[in-house]
Design an enzyme around this catalytic site. Structure first.
Site, PDB file in Angstrom:
ATOM      1  N   LYS A   1      -2.818  -0.907   6.609  1.00 30.02           N
ATOM      2  CA  LYS A   1      -3.757  -2.034   6.459  1.00 30.02           C
ATOM      3  C   LYS A   1      -4.152  -2.632   7.774  1.00 30.02           C
ATOM      4  O   LYS A   1      -3.570  -2.620   8.574  1.00 30.02           O
ATOM      5  CB  LYS A   1      -3.083  -3.219   5.333  1.00 30.02           C
ATOM      6  CG  LYS A   1      -4.195  -3.927   4.692  1.00 30.02           C
ATOM      7  CD  LYS A   1      -4.598  -3.374   3.450  1.00 30.02           C
ATOM      8  CE  LYS A   1      -5.586  -4.159   2.778  1.00 30.02           C
ATOM      9  NZ  LYS A   1      -6.303  -3.581   1.546  1.00 30.02           N
TER      10      LYS A   1
ATOM     11  N   ASN B   1     -16.481  -6.806  -5.025  1.00 32.88           N
ATOM     12  CA  ASN B   1     -16.330  -5.476  -5.449  1.00 32.88           C
ATOM     13  C   ASN B   1     -15.481  -5.226  -6.771  1.00 32.88           C
ATOM     14  O   ASN B   1     -15.963  -4.705  -7.902  1.00 32.88           O
ATOM     15  CB  ASN B   1     -15.896  -4.531  -4.396  1.00 32.88           C
ATOM     16  CG  ASN B   1     -15.990  -3.182  -4.677  1.00 32.88           C
ATOM     17  OD1 ASN B   1     -14.729  -2.604  -4.963  1.00 32.88           O
ATOM     18  ND2 ASN B   1     -16.985  -2.294  -4.901  1.00 32.88           N
TER      19      ASN B   1
ATOM     20  N   GLY C   1     -12.544  -0.105   2.866  1.00 32.49           N
ATOM     21  CA  GLY C   1     -12.751  -1.484   2.740  1.00 32.49           C
ATOM     22  C   GLY C   1     -11.801  -2.667   1.957  1.00 32.49           C
ATOM     23  O   GLY C   1     -10.771  -1.974   1.456  1.00 32.49           O
ATOM     24  N   ASP C   2     -11.985  -3.627   2.013  1.00 36.46           N
ATOM     25  CA  ASP C   2     -11.272  -4.612   1.336  1.00 36.46           C
ATOM     26  C   ASP C   2     -12.133  -5.987   1.260  1.00 36.46           C
ATOM     27  O   ASP C   2     -13.144  -5.885   1.704  1.00 36.46           O
ATOM     28  CB  ASP C   2      -9.775  -4.715   2.111  1.00 36.46           C
ATOM     29  CG  ASP C   2      -8.957  -5.710   1.313  1.00 36.46           C
ATOM     30  OD1 ASP C   2      -8.314  -5.319   0.272  1.00 36.46           O
ATOM     31  OD2 ASP C   2      -8.635  -6.860   1.560  1.00 36.46           O
TER      32      ASP C   2
ATOM     33  N   GLN D   1       0.882  -1.234  -0.118  1.00 35.66           N
ATOM     34  CA  GLN D   1       0.044  -0.019  -0.025  1.00 35.66           C
ATOM     35  C   GLN D   1       0.809   1.268  -0.105  1.00 35.66           C
ATOM     36  O   GLN D   1       0.332   2.384  -0.441  1.00 35.66           O
ATOM     37  CB  GLN D   1      -0.864   0.063   1.480  1.00 35.66           C
ATOM     38  CG  GLN D   1      -2.110   0.821   1.020  1.00 35.66           C
ATOM     39  CD  GLN D   1      -3.230   0.402   0.285  1.00 35.66           C
ATOM     40  OE1 GLN D   1      -3.558  -0.670   0.601  1.00 35.66           O
ATOM     41  NE2 GLN D   1      -3.914   1.285  -0.726  1.00 35.66           N
TER      42      GLN D   1
ATOM     43  N   THR E   1     -12.020   0.773  -8.243  1.00 34.04           N
ATOM     44  CA  THR E   1     -11.128  -0.352  -8.296  1.00 34.04           C
ATOM     45  C   THR E   1     -10.911  -1.053  -9.530  1.00 34.04           C
ATOM     46  O   THR E   1      -9.956  -1.195 -10.367  1.00 34.04           O
ATOM     47  CB  THR E   1     -10.907  -1.258  -7.114  1.00 34.04           C
ATOM     48  OG1 THR E   1     -10.882  -0.424  -5.870  1.00 34.04           O
ATOM     49  CG2 THR E   1      -9.646  -2.065  -7.279  1.00 34.04           C
TER      50      THR E   1
ATOM     51  N   SER F   1     -10.555   6.993  -2.832  1.00 34.37           N
ATOM     52  CA  SER F   1     -10.486   7.096  -1.357  1.00 34.37           C
ATOM     53  C   SER F   1      -9.845   8.673  -0.910  1.00 34.37           C
ATOM     54  O   SER F   1     -10.593   9.299  -0.220  1.00 34.37           O
ATOM     55  CB  SER F   1      -9.916   6.042  -0.669  1.00 34.37           C
ATOM     56  OG  SER F   1     -10.553   4.921  -0.571  1.00 34.37           O
TER      57      SER F   1
ATOM     58  N   LYS G   1       1.834   2.025  -3.796  1.00 31.67           N
ATOM     59  CA  LYS G   1       0.680   1.866  -4.452  1.00 31.67           C
ATOM     60  C   LYS G   1       0.199   3.756  -4.201  1.00 31.67           C
ATOM     61  O   LYS G   1      -0.402   4.290  -5.008  1.00 31.67           O
ATOM     62  CB  LYS G   1      -0.696   1.219  -4.065  1.00 31.67           C
ATOM     63  CG  LYS G   1      -1.827   1.060  -4.788  1.00 31.67           C
ATOM     64  CD  LYS G   1      -2.872   0.383  -4.106  1.00 31.67           C
ATOM     65  CE  LYS G   1      -2.402  -1.097  -4.067  1.00 31.67           C
ATOM     66  NZ  LYS G   1      -3.399  -2.157  -3.909  1.00 31.67           N
TER      67      LYS G   1
HETATM   68  P1  NDP Z   1     -14.719  -8.754  -1.939  1.00 23.71           P
HETATM   69  O1  NDP Z   1     -14.789  -9.239  -0.507  1.00 23.71           O
HETATM   70  O2  NDP Z   1     -15.660  -7.805  -2.379  1.00 23.71           O
HETATM   71  O3  NDP Z   1     -14.691 -10.014  -2.930  1.00 23.71           O
HETATM   72  C1  NDP Z   1     -13.581 -11.033  -2.857  1.00 23.71           C
HETATM   73  C2  NDP Z   1     -13.823 -11.969  -4.072  1.00 23.71           C
HETATM   74  O4  NDP Z   1     -12.761 -12.632  -4.094  1.00 23.71           O
HETATM   75  C3  NDP Z   1     -14.982 -12.785  -3.520  1.00 23.71           C
HETATM   76  O5  NDP Z   1     -15.583 -13.225  -4.863  1.00 23.71           O
HETATM   77  C4  NDP Z   1     -14.292 -14.078  -2.795  1.00 23.71           C
HETATM   78  O6  NDP Z   1     -15.108 -15.359  -2.851  1.00 23.71           O
HETATM   79  C5  NDP Z   1     -13.139 -14.044  -3.535  1.00 23.71           C
HETATM   80  N1  NDP Z   1     -12.029 -14.481  -2.765  1.00 23.71           N
HETATM   81  C6  NDP Z   1     -11.680 -14.183  -1.532  1.00 23.71           C
HETATM   82  N2  NDP Z   1     -10.851 -14.751  -0.877  1.00 23.71           N
HETATM   83  C7  NDP Z   1     -10.544 -15.971  -1.471  1.00 23.71           C
HETATM   84  C8  NDP Z   1      -9.767 -17.000  -1.619  1.00 23.71           C
HETATM   85  N3  NDP Z   1      -8.896 -17.337  -0.689  1.00 23.71           N
HETATM   86  N4  NDP Z   1      -9.871 -18.078  -2.549  1.00 23.71           N
HETATM   87  C9  NDP Z   1     -10.771 -17.578  -3.676  1.00 23.71           C
HETATM   88  N5  NDP Z   1     -11.528 -16.769  -3.606  1.00 23.71           N
HETATM   89  C10 NDP Z   1     -11.557 -15.709  -2.789  1.00 23.71           C
HETATM   90  O7  NDP Z   1     -13.296  -8.182  -2.011  1.00 23.71           O
HETATM   91  P2  NDP Z   1     -12.799  -7.033  -3.105  1.00 23.71           P
HETATM   92  O8  NDP Z   1     -13.448  -7.512  -4.404  1.00 23.71           O
HETATM   93  O9  NDP Z   1     -12.714  -5.617  -2.542  1.00 23.71           O
HETATM   94  O10 NDP Z   1     -11.285  -7.612  -3.109  1.00 23.71           O
HETATM   95  C11 NDP Z   1     -10.601  -8.389  -4.143  1.00 23.71           C
HETATM   96  C12 NDP Z   1      -9.159  -8.129  -4.104  1.00 23.71           C
HETATM   97  O11 NDP Z   1      -9.032  -6.937  -4.570  1.00 23.71           O
HETATM   98  C13 NDP Z   1      -8.343  -8.332  -2.862  1.00 23.71           C
HETATM   99  O12 NDP Z   1      -6.955  -8.892  -3.228  1.00 23.71           O
HETATM  100  C14 NDP Z   1      -8.142  -6.817  -2.242  1.00 23.71           C
HETATM  101  O13 NDP Z   1      -7.299  -6.500  -1.423  1.00 23.71           O
HETATM  102  C15 NDP Z   1      -8.033  -6.148  -3.786  1.00 23.71           C
HETATM  103  N6  NDP Z   1      -8.479  -4.820  -3.879  1.00 23.71           N
HETATM  104  C16 NDP Z   1      -9.690  -4.149  -3.396  1.00 23.71           C
HETATM  105  C17 NDP Z   1      -9.785  -2.863  -3.554  1.00 23.71           C
HETATM  106  C18 NDP Z   1     -11.117  -2.405  -3.247  1.00 23.71           C
HETATM  107  O14 NDP Z   1     -11.491  -1.194  -3.408  1.00 23.71           O
HETATM  108  N7  NDP Z   1     -12.229  -3.230  -2.640  1.00 23.71           N
HETATM  109  C19 NDP Z   1      -8.713  -1.916  -3.691  1.00 23.71           C
HETATM  110  C20 NDP Z   1      -7.417  -2.551  -4.254  1.00 23.71           C
HETATM  111  C21 NDP Z   1      -7.343  -3.874  -4.108  1.00 23.71           C
HETATM  112  P3  NDP Z   1     -15.714 -15.622  -1.596  1.00 23.71           P
HETATM  113  O15 NDP Z   1     -17.109 -14.906  -1.531  1.00 23.71           O
HETATM  114  O16 NDP Z   1     -16.117 -17.086  -1.760  1.00 23.71           O
HETATM  115  O17 NDP Z   1     -15.069 -15.398  -0.470  1.00 23.71           O
END
Ligand code: NDP
Length: 449
Positions: A129, A244, A168-169, A114, A212, A380, A117
Site C-alpha cells: 500500500k 468509486n 487507486g484508492d 491487503q 470494487t 486489478s 485480501k
Molecule cells: P474515493 O476517493 O473515490 O471516495 C472516498 C469517499 O469516501 C468519498 O465520498 C469521500 O468523501 C469519503 N471519505 C474519505 N475519507 C473520509 C473521511 N475521513 N470521512 C468521511 N468520508 C470520507 O475512494 P474509494 O471509493 O476508492 O475508496 C473508499 C474506501 O474503499 C476506502 O476505504 C478504500 O481503501 C476502499 N477500497 C477501495 C478500492 C478501490 O478499488 N477504489 C478497493 C478496495 C477498497 P470526500 O470526497 O469528502 O473526501
C-alpha cells in the site's frame, strides 16, 4: 484485544512495542491475530517458524519527500510512502491513497490487510500500500499532475510489473493513475503494466472501475442467498461514501433490484427515499467534482444532513464504503434496532471491532472488508494478466470472472469458518483462509540463516 493463546499474545505485544503510536495498524493486526487462533493452536509449525512476528513486519517501507509547485508558484512539500508488506505469493499489490490523514500507521494497516485480501482472491499477488498526505481536494488539474509526476519521480525506482504494482484508492482515481503512469513510462523508458486502474486506451481493463462496488454486491448477494435464503430484491440499502466504491455499489444494487437510499462525503449525507439518482450522483462526483450537499438542490424529495454517518436511516442492508472506523458501536446499535439483516464492508476496516462484534452477536450477516471488497484488487489482477499477454477481454468476460471470484471468496471464508469450528463467522473464516496460503508460502521459501 483478548488473546488466550500465549504465543499470539506475545507476538501482538511485540507489534505494539515495535510500532508505537500506530493505532490503526494495531487494530488491523489485533483483529487478524485474534481470529486465527484456531489455526495457530492446531498447527505448531507457525509458531516454530515465527510466522506471526514475520507477517506483521513489512518486508520494506519507503518514505520520501514529494516537492511540487502550486499554481501560485509556491513550493509545497508532502510525505510520500510505499509499504511493501509481503511478497510470499506474488509481486506487492495495493493502492495509493492521497488524503491528509495518510501516515505510516494508516498505510501499514492497509498494507497488512491487503496481504490476506489478495491471498483470498486466489490470484498471485502479494500485499502492499502507499500514498501521501497530499490533499487533492480543491486542487487544479495541473497541480494534481505536478504532484503525481513528482511522486512517481521517486516511486518509479521501487516499482515494476514483476515487483510492485500500485493502483487507486481514496483520492487516486483514473486521472491520477494516468499522470502517474505517464511519468513512470517517461522515466523507465518502457510501456509496462506497472499500475492498474489505467485508462482503457492504454492498457486498462474493462470492469476495473466498477469492480470494487460490483464485487461488494456479488459477495453480499451470495452471503444473503447461502446464509439466509434471501437477496437484494426489494431491500432498502444505506450506503456511505460517494466515491468509486460507493457509486458502483449503488449501480449494482439497482441491477439486483434493491433500493439504495443514501450516499455521503466527509461533510454530510443525502437521504433520497425514492432511491439515489445515479446519473446525477455520477455527474456531481465524477464529472463536476462537487459536494454531496449539492444533490439536495438537484433532486426533489431528497434531504441533506450535515453528518457523515447515514446509519440512523432505517435500512435492511448497510454498505459502509467511505473510510476506516466510520461505523461505531452506537451506529451498530441503531442499525440493529432498525432490524438491519446484513452489513458488508466496501471500505477498508469501516466498522470498529466493537461494532463488528455487536452485529455478529445480534445475528446480522457480516461481510468483512478483506473478503467483501476484494473485487477491486481481483480485477486489478485480471488487468495484470491481460497486460502480460497484451490482450483485452470483453466486459462480459471480466465481469463473469469477477462474479466467480467473489463467489469463491465467500465460499472459501464460509467453509474455512466451518472447518475451524466458528460456523457463520466470516471475519474469522476470511482471515484464516487468507493467512494459511501466505504463511505456508513463507515457510516453503525459508529464512536466511
Ligand atoms: P474515493 O476517493 O473515490 O471516495 C472516498 C469517499 O469516501 C468519498 O465520498 C469521500 O468523501 C469519503 N471519505 C474519505 N475519507 C473520509 C473521511 N475521513 N470521512 C468521511 N468520508 C470520507 O475512494 P474509494 O471509493 O476508492 O475508496 C473508499 C474506501 O474503499 C476506502 O476505504 C478504500 O481503501 C476502499 N477500497 C477501495 C478500492 C478501490 O478499488 N477504489 C478497493 C478496495 C477498497 P470526500 O470526497 O469528502 O473526501
Amino acid at each position: 484485544m483478548n488473546f488466550t493463546n500465549p504465543y499470539i499474545a506475545k507476538a501482538y505485544e511485540q507489534v505494539i512495542t515495535r510500532n508505537p503510536n500506530e493505532p490503526e495498524f494495531h487494530q488491523a493486526v489485533g483483529e487478524v491475530f485474534e481470529t486465527i487462533a484456531p489455526i495457530i493452536e492446531r498447527n505448531s509449525i507457525y509458531e516454530k517458524n515465527a510466522i506471526l512476528e514475520r507477517i506483521a513486519e513489512p518486508e520494506r517501507m519507503i518514505t520520501f519527500r514529494v516537492t511540487w509547485v502550486s499554481d501560485d508558484n509556491k513550493i509545497n512539500v508532502n510525505k510520500g510512502f510505499r509499504v511493501q508488506f509481503n511478497s510470499a505469493i506474488g509481486p506487492y499489490k495495493g493502492g495509493l491513497r492521497l488524503h491528509p490523514s495518510v501516515n505510516a500507521s494508516v498505510l501499514k494497516f492497509l498494507g497488512f490487510e491487503q496481504i490476506f485480501k489478495n491471498s483470498l482472491t486466489g490470484l498471485p499477488m502479494g500485499g502492499g500500500k502507499g500514498g501521501s498526505d497530499f490533499d487533492p481536494k480543491g486542487k487544479s488539474d495541473m497541480e494534481i499532475m505536478r504532484f503525481c509526476q513528482s511522486f512517481m519521480s521517486e516511486l518509479f525506482r521501487h516499482v515494476g510489473p514483476n515487483l510492485d504494482v500500485p493502483a487507486g484508492d481514496i483520492g487516486t482515481g483514473a486521472r491520477e493513475i494516468g499522470y502517474l503512469f505517464g511519468q513512470y513510462k517517461r522515466l523507465a523508458n518502457e510501456f509496462t503494466g506497472v499500475l492498474t486502474g489505467k485508462g482503457l486506451a492504454y492498457g486498462g481493463s474493462l470492469v476495473r472501475k466498477e469492480a470494487t462496488g460490483y464485487g461488494l454486491c456479488y459477495f453480499t448477494e451470495e452471503m444473503l442467498k447461502t446464509l439466509k435464503n434471501d437477496s437484494f430484491a426489494n431491500k432498502k440499502v444505506a450506503v456511505s461514501g460517494s466515491g468509486n466504491v460507493a457509486i458502483y455499489a449503488i449501480e449494482k444494487i439497482y441491477q439486483l433490484k434493491g433500493l439504495p437510499v443514501t450516499a455521503s462525503d466527509s461533510d454530510g449525507f443525502i437521504y433520497d427515499p425514492n432511491g439515489i439518482n445515479l446519473e446525477i450522483l455520477k455527474k456531481l462526483k465524477e464529472v463536476d467534482r462537487k459536494r454531496i450537499s449539492d444533490y439536495e438542490k438537484m433532486v426533489k424529495g431528497s434531504v441533506y444532513y450535515p453528518s457523515m454517518r447515514p446509519w440512523a436511516i432505517p435500512c435492511d442492508i448497510a454498505l459502509p464504503c467511505a473510510t476506516q472506523n466510520e461505523l461505531d458501536i452506537e451506529d451498530a446499535k441503531i442499525l440493529v434496532s432498525n432490524n438491519v439483516i446484513a452489513v458488508a464492508e466496501g471500505a477498508n476496516m469501516p466498522c470498529t471491532p466493537e461494532a463488528t462484534q455487536y452485529f455478529q452477536h445480534n445475528n446480522v450477516l457480516f461481510g468483512p472488508a478483506k473478503a467483501a471488497n476484494a473485487g477491486g484488487v481481483a480485477t486489478s489482477g485480471l488487468e495484470m494478466s491481460q497486460n502480460s499477454v497484451r490482450y483485452s477481454w470483453s466486459f462480459e468476460k471480466v465481469d463473469e470472472k469477477l462474479k466467480a471470484i467473489m463467489k469463491g471468496i465467500f465460499n472459501n471464508a464460509n467453509d474455512t469458518a466451518k472447518a475451524y469450528g466458528v460456523e457463520g463467522d466470516l471475519v474469522a473464516g476470511a482471515n484464516m483462509a487468507g493467512f494459511i496460503k501466505v504463511a505456508d508460502a513463507m515457510i516453503a521459501q525459508g529464512v536466511i540463516y
